[in-house]
Enzyme design. Structure first.
Site, PDB file in Angstrom:
ATOM      1  CE1 TYR A 100      -3.091  -2.672   5.824  1.00  0.00           C
ATOM      2  CE2 TYR A 100      -3.238  -0.318   5.363  1.00  0.00           C
ATOM      3  CZ  TYR A 100      -3.192  -1.627   4.918  1.00  0.00           C
ATOM      4  OH  TYR A 100      -3.249  -1.904   3.568  1.00  0.00           O
ATOM      5  CB  THR A 148      -0.891  -0.011   1.267  1.00  0.00           C
ATOM      6  OG1 THR A 148      -1.443   1.285   1.446  1.00  0.00           O
ATOM      7  CG2 THR A 148      -0.100  -0.335   2.529  1.00  0.00           C
ATOM      8  CG  ASP A 149      -1.127   4.963  -1.044  1.00  0.00           C
ATOM      9  OD1 ASP A 149      -1.694   4.318  -0.135  1.00  0.00           O
ATOM     10  OD2 ASP A 149      -1.712   5.848  -1.718  1.00  0.00           O
ATOM     11  CD  GLU A 150      -3.458   3.291   4.085  1.00  0.00           C
ATOM     12  OE1 GLU A 150      -3.410   3.221   5.327  1.00  0.00           O
ATOM     13  OE2 GLU A 150      -4.460   3.018   3.413  1.00  0.00           O
ATOM     14  CE  LYS A 163       0.328  -4.504   3.020  1.00  0.00           C
ATOM     15  NZ  LYS A 163      -0.017  -5.866   2.496  1.00  0.00           N
TER      16      LYS A 163
HETATM   17  P1  NAD Z   1      -9.343  -7.644   2.542  1.00  0.00           P
HETATM   18  O1  NAD Z   1      -9.342  -7.372   4.003  1.00  0.00           O
HETATM   19  O2  NAD Z   1     -10.582  -7.416   1.755  1.00  0.00           O
HETATM   20  O3  NAD Z   1      -8.951  -9.172   2.289  1.00  0.00           O
HETATM   21  C1  NAD Z   1      -7.904  -9.797   2.979  1.00  0.00           C
HETATM   22  C2  NAD Z   1      -8.030 -11.307   2.775  1.00  0.00           C
HETATM   23  O4  NAD Z   1      -6.932 -11.926   3.461  1.00  0.00           O
HETATM   24  C3  NAD Z   1      -9.327 -11.893   3.382  1.00  0.00           C
HETATM   25  O5  NAD Z   1      -9.887 -12.809   2.471  1.00  0.00           O
HETATM   26  C4  NAD Z   1      -8.845 -12.612   4.639  1.00  0.00           C
HETATM   27  O6  NAD Z   1      -9.621 -13.755   4.972  1.00  0.00           O
HETATM   28  C5  NAD Z   1      -7.426 -13.013   4.233  1.00  0.00           C
HETATM   29  N1  NAD Z   1      -6.549 -13.175   5.411  1.00  0.00           N
HETATM   30  C6  NAD Z   1      -6.428 -12.323   6.459  1.00  0.00           C
HETATM   31  N2  NAD Z   1      -5.572 -12.841   7.366  1.00  0.00           N
HETATM   32  C7  NAD Z   1      -5.132 -14.025   6.849  1.00  0.00           C
HETATM   33  C8  NAD Z   1      -4.216 -15.004   7.307  1.00  0.00           C
HETATM   34  N3  NAD Z   1      -3.579 -14.890   8.480  1.00  0.00           N
HETATM   35  N4  NAD Z   1      -3.990 -16.091   6.535  1.00  0.00           N
HETATM   36  C9  NAD Z   1      -4.631 -16.232   5.339  1.00  0.00           C
HETATM   37  N5  NAD Z   1      -5.521 -15.350   4.866  1.00  0.00           N
HETATM   38  C10 NAD Z   1      -5.758 -14.245   5.609  1.00  0.00           C
HETATM   39  O7  NAD Z   1      -8.113  -6.827   1.960  1.00  0.00           O
HETATM   40  P2  NAD Z   1      -7.932  -6.142   0.536  1.00  0.00           P
HETATM   41  O8  NAD Z   1      -8.507  -4.782   0.579  1.00  0.00           O
HETATM   42  O9  NAD Z   1      -8.337  -7.093  -0.511  1.00  0.00           O
HETATM   43  O10 NAD Z   1      -6.359  -5.970   0.503  1.00  0.00           O
HETATM   44  C11 NAD Z   1      -5.526  -6.960  -0.075  1.00  0.00           C
HETATM   45  C12 NAD Z   1      -4.086  -6.487  -0.037  1.00  0.00           C
HETATM   46  O11 NAD Z   1      -3.976  -5.275  -0.778  1.00  0.00           O
HETATM   47  C13 NAD Z   1      -3.577  -6.174   1.371  1.00  0.00           C
HETATM   48  O12 NAD Z   1      -2.239  -6.595   1.425  1.00  0.00           O
HETATM   49  C14 NAD Z   1      -3.653  -4.657   1.456  1.00  0.00           C
HETATM   50  O13 NAD Z   1      -2.680  -4.171   2.334  1.00  0.00           O
HETATM   51  C15 NAD Z   1      -3.352  -4.284   0.030  1.00  0.00           C
HETATM   52  N6  NAD Z   1      -3.891  -2.982  -0.416  1.00  0.00           N
HETATM   53  C16 NAD Z   1      -5.216  -2.710  -0.244  1.00  0.00           C
HETATM   54  C17 NAD Z   1      -5.723  -1.502  -0.710  1.00  0.00           C
HETATM   55  C18 NAD Z   1      -7.199  -1.166  -0.578  1.00  0.00           C
HETATM   56  O14 NAD Z   1      -7.585  -0.036  -0.868  1.00  0.00           O
HETATM   57  N7  NAD Z   1      -8.055  -2.098  -0.193  1.00  0.00           N
HETATM   58  C19 NAD Z   1      -4.880  -0.571  -1.327  1.00  0.00           C
HETATM   59  C20 NAD Z   1      -3.524  -0.900  -1.491  1.00  0.00           C
HETATM   60  C21 NAD Z   1      -3.055  -2.112  -1.040  1.00  0.00           C
HETATM   61  P1  TYD Z   2     -10.635   3.640   4.526  1.00  0.00           P
HETATM   62  O1  TYD Z   2     -11.560   3.079   3.515  1.00  0.00           O
HETATM   63  O2  TYD Z   2     -10.653   3.065   5.895  1.00  0.00           O
HETATM   64  O3  TYD Z   2      -9.188   3.544   3.877  1.00  0.00           O
HETATM   65  P2  TYD Z   2      -7.744   4.134   4.413  1.00  0.00           P
HETATM   66  O4  TYD Z   2      -7.821   4.426   5.837  1.00  0.00           O
HETATM   67  O5  TYD Z   2      -6.865   2.960   4.132  1.00  0.00           O
HETATM   68  O6  TYD Z   2      -7.453   5.298   3.547  1.00  0.00           O
HETATM   69  O7  TYD Z   2     -10.896   5.208   4.664  1.00  0.00           O
HETATM   70  C1  TYD Z   2     -10.737   6.092   3.560  1.00  0.00           C
HETATM   71  C2  TYD Z   2     -10.885   7.510   4.075  1.00  0.00           C
HETATM   72  O8  TYD Z   2     -12.236   7.711   4.505  1.00  0.00           O
HETATM   73  C3  TYD Z   2     -10.024   7.817   5.288  1.00  0.00           C
HETATM   74  O9  TYD Z   2      -9.608   9.171   5.196  1.00  0.00           O
HETATM   75  C4  TYD Z   2     -10.975   7.657   6.468  1.00  0.00           C
HETATM   76  C5  TYD Z   2     -12.293   8.101   5.898  1.00  0.00           C
HETATM   77  N1  TYD Z   2     -13.527   7.462   6.438  1.00  0.00           N
HETATM   78  C6  TYD Z   2     -14.649   8.276   6.729  1.00  0.00           C
HETATM   79  O10 TYD Z   2     -14.625   9.507   6.605  1.00  0.00           O
HETATM   80  N2  TYD Z   2     -15.794   7.662   7.163  1.00  0.00           N
HETATM   81  C7  TYD Z   2     -15.864   6.311   7.327  1.00  0.00           C
HETATM   82  O11 TYD Z   2     -16.947   5.809   7.711  1.00  0.00           O
HETATM   83  C8  TYD Z   2     -14.711   5.499   7.032  1.00  0.00           C
HETATM   84  C9  TYD Z   2     -14.771   4.014   7.211  1.00  0.00           C
HETATM   85  C10 TYD Z   2     -13.559   6.132   6.575  1.00  0.00           C
END
Ligand code: NAD
Ligand code: TYD
Length: 364
Positions: A179, A152-154, A183
């Site tokens: 988090y 992630t960019d975070e 990462k």
């Molecule tokens: P998500 O929470 O929707 O899915 C995570 C999956 O991992 C779930 O199916 C969960 O059951 C599985 N999991 C969790 N712990 C586990 C473990 N110990 N063993 C096996 N499986 C396990 O997450 P996501 O949003 O799909 O994110 C996927 C990846 O992408 C993550 O690494 C996240 O950091 C990265 N990412 C997410 C975003 C975003 O906006 N969602 C952006 C950039 C990067």
């Molecule tokens: P989120 O989807 O949790 O992603 P991240 O924290 O990884 O960026 O949140 C996106 C943005 O939205 C973040 O600035 C927090 C804000 N947010 C709200 O304002 N209301 C909400 O109910 C949630 C869940 C997030």
């Protein structure tokens, strides 16, 4: 970064976290568009997964819809024996008996992924995101399997709202939540394994994803599902924080571009020039739902809330990838339609996540 052209071909993938948001979209898209690829999913099926994610839109299990091309193991990446078994099997299958594993790769999506949860229970983030990643990297080295690490960019921390800079591959790591710290640590382990233990890998750091099958605890699905239920969107603080939105299909296409063309050992930043403040996103949604622009609530802000994320996508664009979803509004409308048409998918998860939020969140 080297611009030297690489080409790799993968026929056998292990997708960790394939029952979650990004992983399941990656799995569906790959099965539908790349008939030469077989996929095994390893997923612990935590609260964040939905077993329906491993079915087609018509409810057919992927094993039946794609016979011989899809298999699943329920297992925890923190368990090194499980990880070794699954990665070993992937290597054997891909080698076809001749000992070559060049067609096998791990796409590592499994993670604890929600910032708000990491403030309450950081330990599970250290276990899954750090220990689990180390287990996968070690197994990939043992079985000589390529690994793509999804991050992630975070990890870069945040930018000021008026900072002219965006994140680049040279930006120092400065994570601010448990988090993002977990990462960041996982990314460092992958790079250390590349340098010191012969891991063949690439890394990508992507901005905020949106699209179908995202858990209703996350910002966009939380507001969409509230609006479908006739409730008001909930903005943390003043809603001025900025996120750089990308459609999940664009992210996953970029991951395939890196798998095939990325330079081994390299990191790519994935983004689609999609910066928007949270209040703008809420107003976009209110417009789609035909509601007044101020029909939302301000609620308790997140402690340590990162102000702005923004990706300079030059590294990924240099491989020839570009987003398909140039229009955030079009992508958002499609996403709203998906949540409207799949209410059974999110109802239970929403009840559970709203219950969690109600412990800490208050209207301002
Ligand atoms: P998500 O929470 O929707 O899915 C995570 C999956 O991992 C779930 O199916 C969960 O059951 C599985 N999991 C969790 N712990 C586990 C473990 N110990 N063993 C096996 N499986 C396990 O997450 P996501 O949003 O799909 O994110 C996927 C990846 O992408 C993550 O690494 C996240 O950091 C990265 N990412 C997410 C975003 C975003 O906006 N969602 C952006 C950039 C990067
Ligand atoms: P989120 O989807 O949790 O992603 P991240 O924290 O990884 O960026 O949140 C996106 C943005 O939205 C973040 O600035 C927090 C804000 N947010 C709200 O304002 N209301 C909400 O109910 C949630 C869940 C997030």
């Amino acid at each position: 970064m080297s611009t030297e052209a690489n080409t790799r071909t993968f026929t056998h993938l292990l997708v960790t976290g394939g029952a979650g948001f990004i992983g399941s979209n990656f799995v569906h898209r790959t099965l539908a568009t790349r008939p030469e690829v077989k996929i095994h999913v390893l997923d612990a099926l935590t609260y964040a997964a939905n077993p329906d994610n491993l079915k087609t839109e018509e409810g057919i299990p992927l094993e039946e819809a794609y016979p011989g091309r899809f298999t699943f193991t329920k297992g925890d990446i923190v368990n090194s024996a499980v990880v070794d078994d699954v990665v070993g099997e992937l290597a054997r299958e891909a080698s076809g008996g001749d000992g070559r594993t060049s067609g096998a790769a791990i796409v590592h999506c499994a993670a604890e992924s929600h910032n708000d949860n990491s403030l309450v229970d950081p330990g599970v983030f250290a276990r899954t995101n750090v220990e689990g990643t180390v287990n996968l990297a070690a197994a990939a080295v043992r079985h000589n399997v390529f690994l793509h690490h999804i991050s992630t960019d975070e990890v870069f921390g945040d930018l000021a709202l008026d900072d002219p800079q965006r994140f680049t591959t040279a930006t120092p790591y400065r994570p601010s939540s448990p988090y993002s710290a977990s990462k960041a640590s996982a990314d460092h382990f992958i790079r250390a394994f590349i340098r010191s233990k012969g891991l063949r890998a690439t890394v990508s750091n992507c901005s905020n994803n949106y699209g179908p099958r995202q858990h209703p605890e996350k910002f966009i699905p939380r507001q969409i599902t509230a609006l479908i239920e006739g409730k008001k969107p909930r903005l943390y603080g003043q809603g001025l924080n900025v996120r750089d939105w990308i459609h999940v299909d664009d992210h996953n296409d970029a991951v395939w571009t890196i798998l095939e063309k990325g330079t081994e050992g390299e990191t790519y930043l994935i983004g689609a020039d999609g910066e928007r403040s949270n209040i703008q996103v809420v107003r976009d949604l209110l417009r789609i739902f035909g509601q007044q622009p101020n029909a939302f609530l301000h609620v308790t802000d997140r402690p340590g809330h990162d102000r702005r994320y923004a990706i300079d996508p030059i590294s990924i664009r240099s491989l020839g990838w570009e987003p398909v979803y140039w229009s955030f509004d079009a992508g958002l409308r499609e996403t709203v339609a998906w949540y409207q048409n799949n209410q059974q998918w999110w109802k239970e998860a929403r009840v559970a996540s709203e219950e969690k939020y109600s412990q800490t969140e208050r209207e301002l």
